[in-house]
Design a protein around this motif. Structure first.
Motif, PDB file in Angstrom:
ATOM      1  N   GLU A  51      41.484  52.774  56.898  1.00 32.82           N
ATOM      2  CA  GLU A  51      41.021  52.106  58.125  1.00 32.82           C
ATOM      3  C   GLU A  51      41.472  50.645  58.154  1.00 32.82           C
ATOM      4  O   GLU A  51      41.934  50.151  59.184  1.00 32.82           O
ATOM      5  CB  GLU A  51      39.490  52.163  58.200  1.00 32.82           C
ATOM      6  CG  GLU A  51      38.978  53.459  58.777  1.00 32.82           C
ATOM      7  CD  GLU A  51      37.466  53.488  58.852  1.00 32.82           C
ATOM      8  OE1 GLU A  51      36.949  54.108  59.780  1.00 32.82           O
ATOM      9  OE2 GLU A  51      36.794  52.897  57.974  1.00 32.82           O
ATOM     10  N   ILE A  52      41.306  49.977  57.024  1.00 33.59           N
ATOM     11  CA  ILE A  52      41.707  48.560  56.973  1.00 33.59           C
ATOM     12  C   ILE A  52      43.225  48.447  57.123  1.00 33.59           C
ATOM     13  O   ILE A  52      43.726  47.630  57.898  1.00 33.59           O
ATOM     14  CB  ILE A  52      41.194  47.901  55.662  1.00 33.59           C
ATOM     15  CG1 ILE A  52      39.661  47.804  55.697  1.00 33.59           C
ATOM     16  CG2 ILE A  52      41.818  46.518  55.463  1.00 33.59           C
ATOM     17  CD1 ILE A  52      39.014  47.249  54.450  1.00 33.59           C
ATOM     18  N   HIS A  53      43.958  49.299  56.426  1.00 26.69           N
ATOM     19  CA  HIS A  53      45.429  49.252  56.477  1.00 26.69           C
ATOM     20  C   HIS A  53      45.950  49.496  57.906  1.00 26.69           C
ATOM     21  O   HIS A  53      46.807  48.764  58.390  1.00 26.69           O
ATOM     22  CB  HIS A  53      45.997  50.292  55.508  1.00 26.69           C
ATOM     23  CG  HIS A  53      47.489  50.347  55.498  1.00 26.69           C
ATOM     24  ND1 HIS A  53      48.266  49.440  54.817  1.00 26.69           N
ATOM     25  CD2 HIS A  53      48.360  51.201  56.112  1.00 26.69           C
ATOM     26  CE1 HIS A  53      49.546  49.735  55.017  1.00 26.69           C
ATOM     27  NE2 HIS A  53      49.621  50.796  55.792  1.00 26.69           N
ATOM     28  N   THR A  54      45.422  50.519  58.556  1.00 29.70           N
ATOM     29  CA  THR A  54      45.931  50.834  59.902  1.00 29.70           C
ATOM     30  C   THR A  54      45.585  49.708  60.883  1.00 29.70           C
ATOM     31  O   THR A  54      46.392  49.360  61.739  1.00 29.70           O
ATOM     32  CB  THR A  54      45.364  52.183  60.423  1.00 29.70           C
ATOM     33  OG1 THR A  54      43.948  52.187  60.249  1.00 29.70           O
ATOM     34  CG2 THR A  54      45.947  53.359  59.684  1.00 29.70           C
ATOM     35  N   GLN A  55      44.389  49.136  60.722  1.00 29.26           N
ATOM     36  CA  GLN A  55      44.009  48.039  61.626  1.00 29.26           C
ATOM     37  C   GLN A  55      44.922  46.818  61.416  1.00 29.26           C
ATOM     38  O   GLN A  55      45.352  46.174  62.373  1.00 29.26           O
ATOM     39  CB  GLN A  55      42.535  47.658  61.411  1.00 29.26           C
ATOM     40  CG  GLN A  55      42.041  46.697  62.490  1.00 29.26           C
ATOM     41  CD  GLN A  55      40.539  46.471  62.444  1.00 29.26           C
ATOM     42  OE1 GLN A  55      39.788  47.238  61.846  1.00 29.26           O
ATOM     43  NE2 GLN A  55      40.096  45.401  63.080  1.00 29.26           N
ATOM     44  N   PRO A  80      49.747  56.578  67.771  1.00 27.69           N
ATOM     45  CA  PRO A  80      49.198  57.935  67.888  1.00 27.69           C
ATOM     46  C   PRO A  80      48.976  58.597  66.519  1.00 27.69           C
ATOM     47  O   PRO A  80      47.998  59.319  66.323  1.00 27.69           O
ATOM     48  CB  PRO A  80      50.261  58.698  68.693  1.00 27.69           C
ATOM     49  CG  PRO A  80      50.980  57.637  69.460  1.00 27.69           C
ATOM     50  CD  PRO A  80      50.910  56.389  68.641  1.00 27.69           C
ATOM     51  N   GLU A  81      49.852  58.318  65.560  1.00 26.32           N
ATOM     52  CA  GLU A  81      49.647  58.892  64.214  1.00 26.32           C
ATOM     53  C   GLU A  81      48.436  58.267  63.522  1.00 26.32           C
ATOM     54  O   GLU A  81      47.697  58.936  62.809  1.00 26.32           O
ATOM     55  CB  GLU A  81      50.915  58.737  63.359  1.00 26.32           C
ATOM     56  CG  GLU A  81      52.003  59.708  63.799  1.00 26.32           C
ATOM     57  CD  GLU A  81      53.289  59.633  62.999  1.00 26.32           C
ATOM     58  OE1 GLU A  81      54.221  60.390  63.337  1.00 26.32           O
ATOM     59  OE2 GLU A  81      53.383  58.821  62.058  1.00 26.32           O
ATOM     60  N   HIS A  82      48.230  56.970  63.752  1.00 28.06           N
ATOM     61  CA  HIS A  82      47.011  56.337  63.213  1.00 28.06           C
ATOM     62  C   HIS A  82      45.771  56.972  63.855  1.00 28.06           C
ATOM     63  O   HIS A  82      44.750  57.142  63.197  1.00 28.06           O
ATOM     64  CB  HIS A  82      46.998  54.832  63.518  1.00 28.06           C
ATOM     65  CG  HIS A  82      47.880  54.022  62.600  1.00 28.06           C
ATOM     66  ND1 HIS A  82      47.899  52.642  62.634  1.00 28.06           N
ATOM     67  CD2 HIS A  82      48.746  54.395  61.625  1.00 28.06           C
ATOM     68  CE1 HIS A  82      48.754  52.208  61.716  1.00 28.06           C
ATOM     69  NE2 HIS A  82      49.283  53.242  61.098  1.00 28.06           N
ATOM     70  N   ASP A  83      45.872  57.292  65.143  1.00 23.81           N
ATOM     71  CA  ASP A  83      44.728  57.923  65.828  1.00 23.81           C
ATOM     72  C   ASP A  83      44.386  59.262  65.169  1.00 23.81           C
ATOM     73  O   ASP A  83      43.214  59.607  65.004  1.00 23.81           O
ATOM     74  CB  ASP A  83      45.027  58.149  67.321  1.00 23.81           C
ATOM     75  CG  ASP A  83      45.035  56.843  68.107  1.00 23.81           C
ATOM     76  OD1 ASP A  83      44.427  55.861  67.623  1.00 23.81           O
ATOM     77  OD2 ASP A  83      45.659  56.797  69.188  1.00 23.81           O
TER      78      ASP A  83
END
Ligand code: FE2
Ligand code: FE2
Length: 197
Positions: A51-55, A80-83
């Motif tokens: 979560e931290i990395h994608t944000q 979209p892949e993070h979603d």
């Protein structure tokens, strides 16, 4: 953070690679036969790190890439892949670790992340190193600053998850270290206490 400190900071691409390495290493530690408690602790730790990395990527890295490589196919499918990753994290959090599909959902998360990381490492990061060469340290500094803000509210949780994933032998060692730490704190405090008469 001033301009001088920013120039000394590690590059954003190096930090992203390091995050990937940590998450992949934790994926490999998952043992489907381990206790529900330690599996859940590992999953919680991986989910929070993701979560931290994608944000961080969405707030700092992708916008910088958008300025120099808009239209890049891999960049376009990144959010979209993070979603999809966030969706799987949500499913895992709503399940008990002894749920029949807990392990298979975690494996699905692993597959999505490995595929996404491969695209980033073979396309986006080399592109960033070519197109953003003079900004890599400045962006790295921004990422470190934001990471500290995002991780701070979770410090206790992360420490607890780390202990819960430890095998019993290292847990005893860690407990011993904590007790020794407490003893030393008491001793050093004791030195400052005035003797009562
Ligand atoms: Fe990503
Ligand atoms: Fe990434």
């Amino acid at each position: 953070m001033n301009a001088f400190t920013s120039k000394l900071s590690p590059s954003i691409t190096g930090m992203i690679r390091l995050d990937h390495t940590h998450v992949l290493a934790n994926f490999h530690k998952y043992d489907p036969n381990a206790s529900a408690n330690s599996r859940q602790a590992l999953v919680d730790m991986v989910c929070l790190a993701l979560e931290i990395h994608t944000q961080l990527e969405e707030e700092i890295f992708y916008p910088a890439m958008q300025e120099v490589a808009s239209g890049n196919e891999v960049l376009n499918k990144s959010v979209p892949e993070h979603d999809e990753v966030r969706n799987l994290i949500g499913q895992l959090r709503s399940m008990a670790p002894d749920d029949a599909s807990y392990t298979s959902t975690f494996m699905q998360l692993m597959r999505s992340v490995i595929h996404h990381v491969a695209d980033e490492e073979t396309v986006l990061l080399p592109e960033a190193e070519r197109l953003l060469a003079d900004r890599l340290s400045e962006l790295g500094a921004a990422m470190t600053k934001r990471r500290l803000q995002l991780a701070a509210p979770h410090a206790g949780e992360l420490a607890l998850d780390t202990v819960r994933t430890m095998p019993a032998s290292s847990m005893l060692l860690a407990a011993g270290a904590l007790l020794a730490g407490g003893y030393l704190v008491k001793r050093s405090r004791g030195r400052h206490v005035r003797p009562t008469l």
